[in-house]
Design an enzyme around this catalytic site. Sequence first.
Site, PDB file in Angstrom:
ATOM      1  N   SER A   1       0.834  -1.203   0.000  1.00 34.44           N
ATOM      2  CA  SER A   1       0.000   0.000   0.000  1.00 34.44           C
ATOM      3  C   SER A   1       0.870   1.256   0.000  1.00 34.44           C
ATOM      4  CB  SER A   1      -0.938  -0.001   1.206  1.00 34.44           C
ATOM      5  OG  SER A   1      -0.214  -0.192   2.401  1.00 34.44           O
TER       6      SER A   1
ATOM      7  N   HIS B   1     -40.097  22.610 -10.948  1.00 39.14           N
ATOM      8  CA  HIS B   1     -40.136  21.771 -12.155  1.00 39.14           C
ATOM      9  C   HIS B   1     -39.394  22.453 -13.312  1.00 39.14           C
ATOM     10  CE1 HIS B   1     -43.426  19.489 -10.165  1.00 39.14           C
ATOM     11  NE2 HIS B   1     -43.805  20.703  -9.774  1.00 39.14           N
TER      12      HIS B   1
ATOM     13  N   SER C   1     -14.138  26.639 -27.452  1.00 37.45           N
ATOM     14  CA  SER C   1     -14.202  25.410 -28.242  1.00 37.45           C
ATOM     15  C   SER C   1     -13.121  25.465 -29.308  1.00 37.45           C
ATOM     16  CB  SER C   1     -15.588  25.315 -28.883  1.00 37.45           C
ATOM     17  OG  SER C   1     -15.519  24.521 -30.045  1.00 37.45           O
TER      18      SER C   1
ATOM     19  N   LYS D   1     -18.299  29.776 -28.832  1.00 39.40           N
ATOM     20  CA  LYS D   1     -18.578  29.076 -27.572  1.00 39.40           C
ATOM     21  C   LYS D   1     -17.793  29.605 -26.376  1.00 39.40           C
ATOM     22  CE  LYS D   1     -20.549  25.442 -27.079  1.00 39.40           C
ATOM     23  NZ  LYS D   1     -20.430  24.117 -27.658  1.00 39.40           N
TER      24      LYS D   1
ATOM     25  N   ASN E   1     -17.612  27.901 -22.655  1.00 39.70           N
ATOM     26  CA  ASN E   1     -18.165  26.755 -21.939  1.00 39.70           C
ATOM     27  C   ASN E   1     -17.925  26.814 -20.436  1.00 39.70           C
ATOM     28  OD1 ASN E   1     -18.997  25.625 -24.389  1.00 39.70           O
ATOM     29  ND2 ASN E   1     -17.011  24.642 -24.689  1.00 39.70           N
TER      30      ASN E   1
ATOM     31  N   GLU F   1     -19.302  22.001 -15.011  1.00 33.22           N
ATOM     32  CA  GLU F   1     -19.583  20.664 -15.532  1.00 33.22           C
ATOM     33  C   GLU F   1     -18.707  19.603 -14.873  1.00 33.22           C
ATOM     34  OE1 GLU F   1     -20.094  20.575 -19.981  1.00 33.22           O
ATOM     35  OE2 GLU F   1     -19.778  22.707 -19.701  1.00 33.22           O
TER      36      GLU F   1
ATOM     37  N   GLN G   1      -7.282  -2.521   3.976  1.00 35.72           N
ATOM     38  CA  GLN G   1      -6.286  -1.680   3.305  1.00 35.72           C
ATOM     39  C   GLN G   1      -6.934  -0.908   2.148  1.00 35.72           C
ATOM     40  OE1 GLN G   1      -2.100  -2.935   2.893  1.00 35.72           O
ATOM     41  NE2 GLN G   1      -2.534  -3.070   0.710  1.00 35.72           N
TER      42      GLN G   1
HETATM   43  N1  ARG Z   1      -1.050  -1.520   5.049  1.00 37.09           N
HETATM   44  C1  ARG Z   1      -1.973  -2.033   5.982  1.00 37.09           C
HETATM   45  C2  ARG Z   1      -3.331  -1.302   5.816  1.00 37.09           C
HETATM   46  O1  ARG Z   1      -3.350  -0.309   5.170  1.00 37.09           O
HETATM   47  C3  ARG Z   1      -1.485  -1.820   7.365  1.00 37.09           C
HETATM   48  C4  ARG Z   1      -1.997  -2.768   8.400  1.00 37.09           C
HETATM   49  C5  ARG Z   1      -1.477  -4.101   8.167  1.00 37.09           C
HETATM   50  N2  ARG Z   1      -1.704  -5.000   9.225  1.00 37.09           N
HETATM   51  C6  ARG Z   1      -1.564  -6.281   9.044  1.00 37.09           C
HETATM   52  N3  ARG Z   1      -1.745  -7.024  10.046  1.00 37.09           N
HETATM   53  N4  ARG Z   1      -1.344  -6.781   7.859  1.00 37.09           N
HETATM   54  O2  ARG Z   1      -4.349  -1.742   6.269  1.00 37.09           O
END
Ligand code: ARG
Length: 459
Positions: free
Chosen positions: A23, A156, A277, A283, A285, A290, A322
């Site tokens: 992560s 409406h 545009s 135009k 825009n 949007e 995670q």
């Molecule tokens: N990277 C993990 C998360 O974002 C951290 C916690 C991980 N804990 C574990 N026991 N694997 O959730």
Amino acid sequence: MKKMWESSFNKETDKLLEKFNASITFDKRMYEEDIKGSIAHSRMLGKQGIISSEEQKEIENGLLQIKNEIENGTFEFKIEDEDIHMSIEKRLTEIIGAVAGKLHTARSRNDQVALDVRMYVRKEAKKIKKLLVNFENVILNLSEKYEDIIIPGYTHLQRAQPILFSHHLMAYFQMFKRDITRIDDFLKRSDEMPLGAGALAGTTFDLDRHFVAQELGFSKPTENSLDSVSDRDFIIELGMIISVISMHLSRFSEEIIIWCTSEFSFINLDDAFATGSSIMPQKKNPDIAELVRGKTGRIYGNLMAILTTMKALPLAYNKDMQEDKEGIFDSIDNIKLCIEIFYSMLNTVTVNKEKIFDSMKYGFLNATDVADYLAKHGVPFRQAHKIVGEIVSYCENKKIAIEDMTLSEFQNFSEIFREDIQNEITIENCVNKRNSFGGTSIQNVKMQIKNAKSFLETI
Ligand code: ARG
């Protein structure tokens, strides 16, 4: 590459698993929270005599050095370190050696990540609140600037009754005011510190969790260790609040887009906040509005994703969790951008008074007032409504407005009409007679603006 768990494993981690499991690419943005949390934890370990004060100092200095390295770009984030927690701990070991291993005493990544993400989203929620306050100020300024401009009000998307443009703007003030107070509620509810829950069951060490809570600016520690590591309600709650803000912005965007059409032409966007545009030279825009409207889709999507991820997860930590981060990070990043660009654009909007004035002539915006006139002279409202319906179709045929009718034309529909009818149904009167509490009269709108200012002073 050595893993923290290598002593009980017989094989190296598969490369694909490493990539899949990591992560670090997205949780590295929580480095500050991770370091703050670790420093507070180490201080508590030192205070409780679990580590020596020299060890604590070494750990704290090492962590501060890492913070510097990250901030000046010399820190190397590696996929094989999996996440921000392990990356920092590994680097700490490189800097201070084996004593780094003492930092994780009485702590698990489960309570560590619960703390980091909670601190991160709380910090961001406060930034979102500040942006909303700026936005409210822009709405207020615009309302004051165009205080007495009358526009058609719609239901409406059909012309309904005349209202003040400032009344319309102040309706959005109310929405964002609720959003601001929602963030305050969220900040109160999420004001509990989860570190010290350990992996799930608490710890055998003599911790002072109240001290850690205080060090980190929380009012108190969480009360149940299982809940502490399993709870992601605060992410869902902020995701919900951001979704509501986004919905409000999207409604406002839709109106800006409509008001900018040649059919309406109520407002003009500043050239700096509109796009052209590549093919059609005429135009201009409203891309900002949007795109803000469009981003609501992904923001709702992020909320649905985390709700679905958490659904049916058994206690306590599961790796599914995670998946809690990317969505809320995306929602936070986008809502901050949306609020800021939207109010910057709004601040430069100019109002086409003539176009608006012209549009007031059509659509029988004062029809209700004619019915009210009859009702105030004793005609039951349902009957008055019917009479005015006939008047409207008469005017439609003659291609005139109600106020263009002569008194004798009025009297053909009801004897009750007197000379004062024409004056009673001028557009200004239609607005200013709507003086019931919360109505569109100028007096009421001035009051709303005054209340709005005192609200902003209290936050
Ligand atoms: N990277 C993990 C998360 O974002 C951290 C916690 C991980 N804990 C574990 N026991 N694997 O959730």
